[in-house]
Every structure is written in C-alpha cells, then in structure tokens.
Design a protein around this motif. Sequence first.
Motif, PDB file in Angstrom:
ATOM      1  N   ALA A  30       0.823   0.683  12.847  1.00 41.83           N
ATOM      2  CA  ALA A  30       2.159   1.185  13.230  1.00 41.83           C
ATOM      3  C   ALA A  30       2.252   1.420  14.728  1.00 41.83           C
ATOM      4  N   SER A  31       1.152   1.831  15.338  1.00 36.97           N
ATOM      5  CA  SER A  31       1.247   2.161  16.766  1.00 36.97           C
ATOM      6  C   SER A  31       1.128   0.934  17.670  1.00 36.97           C
ATOM      7  N   VAL A  32       0.539  -0.170  17.188  1.00 36.32           N
ATOM      8  CA  VAL A  32       0.387  -1.315  18.110  1.00 36.32           C
ATOM      9  C   VAL A  32       1.191  -2.576  17.754  1.00 36.32           C
ATOM     10  N   VAL A  33       1.561  -2.724  16.505  1.00 37.66           N
ATOM     11  CA  VAL A  33       2.334  -3.929  16.142  1.00 37.66           C
ATOM     12  C   VAL A  33       3.809  -3.512  16.107  1.00 37.66           C
ATOM     13  N   ARG A  34       4.543  -3.922  17.129  1.00 37.38           N
ATOM     14  CA  ARG A  34       5.846  -3.309  17.365  1.00 37.38           C
ATOM     15  C   ARG A  34       7.054  -4.123  16.905  1.00 37.38           C
ATOM     16  N   ARG A  35       6.887  -5.434  16.738  1.00 38.00           N
ATOM     17  CA  ARG A  35       8.083  -6.222  16.384  1.00 38.00           C
ATOM     18  C   ARG A  35       8.510  -6.046  14.925  1.00 38.00           C
ATOM     19  N   PRO A  36       7.597  -6.293  13.952  1.00 38.28           N
ATOM     20  CA  PRO A  36       8.052  -6.221  12.554  1.00 38.28           C
ATOM     21  C   PRO A  36       8.210  -4.785  12.060  1.00 38.28           C
ATOM     22  N   ILE A  37       8.878  -4.658  10.916  1.00 36.82           N
ATOM     23  CA  ILE A  37       8.930  -3.370  10.215  1.00 36.82           C
ATOM     24  C   ILE A  37       7.534  -3.131   9.652  1.00 36.82           C
ATOM     25  N   ILE A  38       7.044  -1.906   9.760  1.00 38.92           N
ATOM     26  CA  ILE A  38       5.748  -1.566   9.141  1.00 38.92           C
ATOM     27  C   ILE A  38       6.037  -0.650   7.952  1.00 38.92           C
ATOM     28  N   ALA A  39       5.597  -1.072   6.772  1.00 36.97           N
ATOM     29  CA  ALA A  39       5.845  -0.294   5.556  1.00 36.97           C
ATOM     30  C   ALA A  39       4.550   0.321   5.043  1.00 36.97           C
ATOM     31  N   GLY A  40       4.702   1.484   4.401  1.00 36.68           N
ATOM     32  CA  GLY A  40       3.560   2.129   3.753  1.00 36.68           C
ATOM     33  C   GLY A  40       3.986   2.498   2.339  1.00 36.68           C
ATOM     34  N   LEU A  41       3.075   2.333   1.393  1.00 36.32           N
ATOM     35  CA  LEU A  41       3.409   2.566  -0.019  1.00 36.32           C
ATOM     36  C   LEU A  41       3.183   4.031  -0.402  1.00 36.32           C
ATOM     37  N   ALA A  42       4.023   4.517  -1.317  1.00 37.54           N
ATOM     38  CA  ALA A  42       3.887   5.894  -1.814  1.00 37.54           C
ATOM     39  C   ALA A  42       4.342   5.955  -3.264  1.00 37.54           C
ATOM     40  N   ARG A  43       3.630   6.750  -4.083  1.00 39.68           N
ATOM     41  CA  ARG A  43       4.164   7.019  -5.415  1.00 39.68           C
ATOM     42  C   ARG A  43       5.355   7.959  -5.256  1.00 39.68           C
ATOM     43  N   ALA A  44       6.128   8.124  -6.331  1.00 41.33           N
ATOM     44  CA  ALA A  44       7.353   8.914  -6.228  1.00 41.33           C
ATOM     45  C   ALA A  44       7.039  10.406  -6.301  1.00 41.33           C
ATOM     46  N   CYS A  45       6.307  10.899  -5.315  1.00 32.75           N
ATOM     47  CA  CYS A  45       5.990  12.320  -5.264  1.00 32.75           C
ATOM     48  C   CYS A  45       5.806  12.747  -3.811  1.00 32.75           C
ATOM     49  N   ARG A  46       6.034  14.028  -3.552  1.00 31.08           N
ATOM     50  CA  ARG A  46       6.025  14.527  -2.169  1.00 31.08           C
ATOM     51  C   ARG A  46       4.733  14.244  -1.392  1.00 31.08           C
ATOM     52  N   PRO A  47       3.562  14.577  -1.945  1.00 26.84           N
ATOM     53  CA  PRO A  47       2.334  14.382  -1.141  1.00 26.84           C
ATOM     54  C   PRO A  47       2.166  12.931  -0.675  1.00 26.84           C
ATOM     55  N   ASP A  48       2.470  11.977  -1.552  1.00 25.35           N
ATOM     56  CA  ASP A  48       2.346  10.555  -1.173  1.00 25.35           C
ATOM     57  C   ASP A  48       3.330  10.201  -0.062  1.00 25.35           C
ATOM     58  N   ILE A  49       4.576  10.673  -0.230  1.00 22.15           N
ATOM     59  CA  ILE A  49       5.623  10.301   0.735  1.00 22.15           C
ATOM     60  C   ILE A  49       5.327  10.948   2.087  1.00 22.15           C
ATOM     61  N   GLU A  50       4.859  12.194   2.045  1.00 19.28           N
ATOM     62  CA  GLU A  50       4.511  12.872   3.316  1.00 19.28           C
ATOM     63  C   GLU A  50       3.385  12.137   4.041  1.00 19.28           C
ATOM     64  N   ARG A  51       2.385  11.759   3.258  1.00 19.38           N
ATOM     65  CA  ARG A  51       1.228  11.074   3.859  1.00 19.38           C
ATOM     66  C   ARG A  51       1.645   9.711   4.439  1.00 19.38           C
ATOM     67  N   ALA A  52       2.521   9.036   3.697  1.00 19.18           N
ATOM     68  CA  ALA A  52       2.989   7.736   4.187  1.00 19.18           C
ATOM     69  C   ALA A  52       3.748   7.932   5.498  1.00 19.18           C
ATOM     70  N   TRP A  53       4.590   8.942   5.514  1.00 15.84           N
ATOM     71  CA  TRP A  53       5.391   9.162   6.730  1.00 15.84           C
ATOM     72  C   TRP A  53       4.509   9.537   7.934  1.00 15.84           C
ATOM     73  N   GLU A  54       3.492  10.339   7.654  1.00 11.05           N
ATOM     74  CA  GLU A  54       2.558  10.723   8.728  1.00 11.05           C
ATOM     75  C   GLU A  54       1.936   9.473   9.361  1.00 11.05           C
ATOM     76  N   ALA A  55       1.589   8.518   8.505  1.00 17.07           N
ATOM     77  CA  ALA A  55       0.959   7.287   9.014  1.00 17.07           C
ATOM     78  C   ALA A  55       1.961   6.390   9.742  1.00 17.07           C
ATOM     79  N   LEU A  56       3.220   6.474   9.327  1.00 15.13           N
ATOM     80  CA  LEU A  56       4.220   5.514   9.829  1.00 15.13           C
ATOM     81  C   LEU A  56       5.081   6.026  10.972  1.00 15.13           C
ATOM     82  N   ARG A  57       5.042   7.307  11.219  1.00 12.00           N
ATOM     83  CA  ARG A  57       6.063   7.893  12.096  1.00 12.00           C
ATOM     84  C   ARG A  57       6.075   7.322  13.511  1.00 12.00           C
TER      85      ARG A  57
END
Length: 457
Positions: A65-92
Amino acid sequence: MTAERARITVFDTTLRDGEQSPGCSMNQQEKLRLAHQLDRLGVDVIEAGFPIASDGDFESVKAIASVVRRPIIAGLARACRPDIERAWEALRDAAHPRIHVFLATSDIHLHYKLRITRDQCVEQAREAIRFAKSLCDDVEFSPEDATRTDPDFLCRVLEAVVEAGATTLNIPDTVGYTVPTEFGDLITTIRQRVKGIENATISAHCHNDLGMAVANALAAVAAGARQVECTINGIGERAGNASLEEIVMAMRVRPDRFAYETGIVGEQIFAASQMLSEVTGVPVQPNKAITGRNAFAHEAGIHQDGILKNPLTYEIMTPKSVGVPDSKLVLGKHSGRHALSIRCEQLGYQFDRRGLDDIYRRFVRLADKIKHVEDHHLLELIRDTHKPSGSATPLIEPLAVAKAAAVNASSPEAVPEPEPSKPFPVGPQTNAFGVPLPVHGDSHHEQTQQEDYLWGV
Ligand code: KIV
Ligand code: ZN
C-alpha cells in the motif's frame, strides 16, 4: 466506425486467493516484487492479502500500500470489526485503498459453518459494510458461495449492502460449481432485481473446479459484470481461480465476441507468469493457455511447416503480444523436414536433399526414443551421420564453409555423398487422395515443404 467498448476492471487476487493455493504462500519481499510486476502489467486492483490472517500478511499489505501507488490496493476482511479494523490499518496509507468484506450466504454455509440464520446474515453484512464505509470510501462486498445461494435471498443481502454503501458487489462462485449460462443468468437477475444496483459495479470471482472459471467470468461480463477477479497462471484455492491472461487474451483475440477493453499491457503477461512461478517454485503447466511453455511451441510436421510459411496458420495471437520471446519449433517424432532443415541451418549446417533425407531418417528414430531432440542431440546426429570415413574432408560443414564449398562443387576433389538406403519420398508425388501433385522442380525448398506435408499425413 468502431463501436464503443466497455472497460472492464481487472482485479488481481494472485497475492490473496492465489496465495491460498498449496505451496504458493509468499513472504513480504516476494509479494512486493510481484506487486510491482502487477503494476507494470496494468491491473486496476491488487488484492494484496488478508491482513488479519497473520502479522506477515498484514506487513505485506502495508508495504505494498505504501509503495505501489497507481492501482487500487485491496485487503480482505471477514464481516466483523476486528478484521475490518486490521484491514484498514494495513491499507490506510494506500493512494487508493479498498476494503473487501465477505460473508457466506448459502444455506449450507449459514447452517454448518457460521451457524447463523438468514436474518442474522443480512444484519451482519449490513453492519460490516456500514463500519467499513465509515473508514474507507471504496468498499467491496462478496457473498461467499453466491452460486449455491437462494437467488431471492442473495438479492436481499445485496440490496442491504448497497444501501449500506458497498460500491462493488462481487459474486463469487466459491466452489467452482456454476456453468456459463447459469452464471450469466444470475448476473442478469441481480441487475434486474437489486434496488440501487446502478450505484455499484458488479464483479465476478470464479473458481475452476469444473474447468469453467474463465468461461463463467466471460459470461458474467457479457451479462453486465464490469469487474473480473482473477489470478496470474490461474493459481488459487483448489483448482484455482479464473486466469487473468486467458480472460484478457480472449477479449483481445475475439473482440467480435467480447467487445471489452482492459488496461492490461499484454507484453508484460509472460514476465508476470514467470516471476510468479519463480517466486512460488510452482511450475506452470506446460500446456497452460497463453503462459505454458508449449503455448507457442509446435511439434507436428504439418504445423511446423504451416508456421514457417505463415504463423497465422496455427497461431491465433503472436507470442510477442503476450511477451513470449518467440514461437518455438520443438523437434520431436512428429516434426517434418522443413522444421528440421531450418533448425540445422540455424545451427550452421545446410544440406542438399539427400543429406537431409539421411539426417531425417536418423532423427525420427532418435525422436522415437527420446521424445525431444535438443540442439546438442542434433549436432551429434549431424556429426555422426556425416562422419568422414577415412576422408580428410568433412562432408558437413558450418553454413558459411558449405556455401564457399558450393562454389567449387565441380572440382575433382569434391567428396561424393553416400546414397541413402531408402530415400524419401520416392516416385511421383500424390496427395492424400492419390491425386498427383505439381512438381516444383525449380525450387528445392518448395518441394521439401510439400514433402513435409505428405510426411505428416
Ligand atoms: O472464493 C471466494 O468466495 C472468495 C471470497 C473471499 C471472495 O475468495
Ligand atoms: Zn476465491
């Protein structure tokens, strides 16, 4: 005037679903290397990993996420808060982040795996998307096992998540169960029945358990999906995912049937395939479409002869268009004299017709035993076949020498060539139906090509 072509978003999940295939897990450095290649390849979305799965995967997603800037970078999460928070932390830190949330919707999964009711499923999906949307604008939802989900219920879930803010609705054929017409119909049903669907992009995520992943993905596109999820070399869970290179090249080779565009740089396909194979240590199946080592190789004499005359005879795309250095004429027992003589010339040897007859007979016997005749075998064969018996003058010489010698062919020192024990072919030429063929007496090369054809028949 050419018709407008719809633009298809290519979502590459080699680093996530692909990584889930046995033997394909990758460390951070390897994922980064591949992410840069996927960027060069022109994919629109890189699904970089599943951040909650391990600290290593979290760090990989973050680094990409920090070095590949052109494409969208996606991260997978199950439908629950801890997964979504962790994904966002990695992607922000990504220039273009996407949170990809999934929740199974089929009764089999709800009952046996998740142990929740349909109503609970709808609520969980809605809540998860609302939460993801509070963090990130670009949110994708996948109803896992969609193709074995009751279509009415599937539409209900999709409506809830679109309302909650999902911008991409990905329809996974998780177990590779569907067939093209059925999958196309499902996409049509979704387009007709889900309220608010015009605010979202429909995506197809197909697995290959019945060998129909690419066909299913293309059927979904024909029915209105505008994103395809795929992997390099088709790697992925079990039998793999739809292969990126096959989807893209089907669209390029058959625009009359698939009038769609992608941002893929075709010339980078082979490099991506090779890099993935090198990083994972998993070889590409030799007959794999587009990227297998035989995809542009020709062994049958008839084919080799055709390719040498015009590649269009047996190639529907150029090797160059997908970054493959060149088509390969493989010398094996099905090869003809045309290909053999060209390879000999490439190795620096040129023969007259009898000389080639000689080599050819021995070559076929050898090919019967060892399958593929490599250059060093051929050189050995040439040397052995034309060994000077007691004579100081070699009969076979490198091309340049042979040409010079031809000038003096009438000289009394010229060494006579041995008579082949069974020259091929003999007598007047007829085609496969017994009709005499014209003899091109003035062109030795042309005649050899015709013989190749007959030999193959
Ligand atoms: O196959 C599948 O259902 C998946 C989802 C997580 C999208 O990979
Ligand atoms: Zn999958």
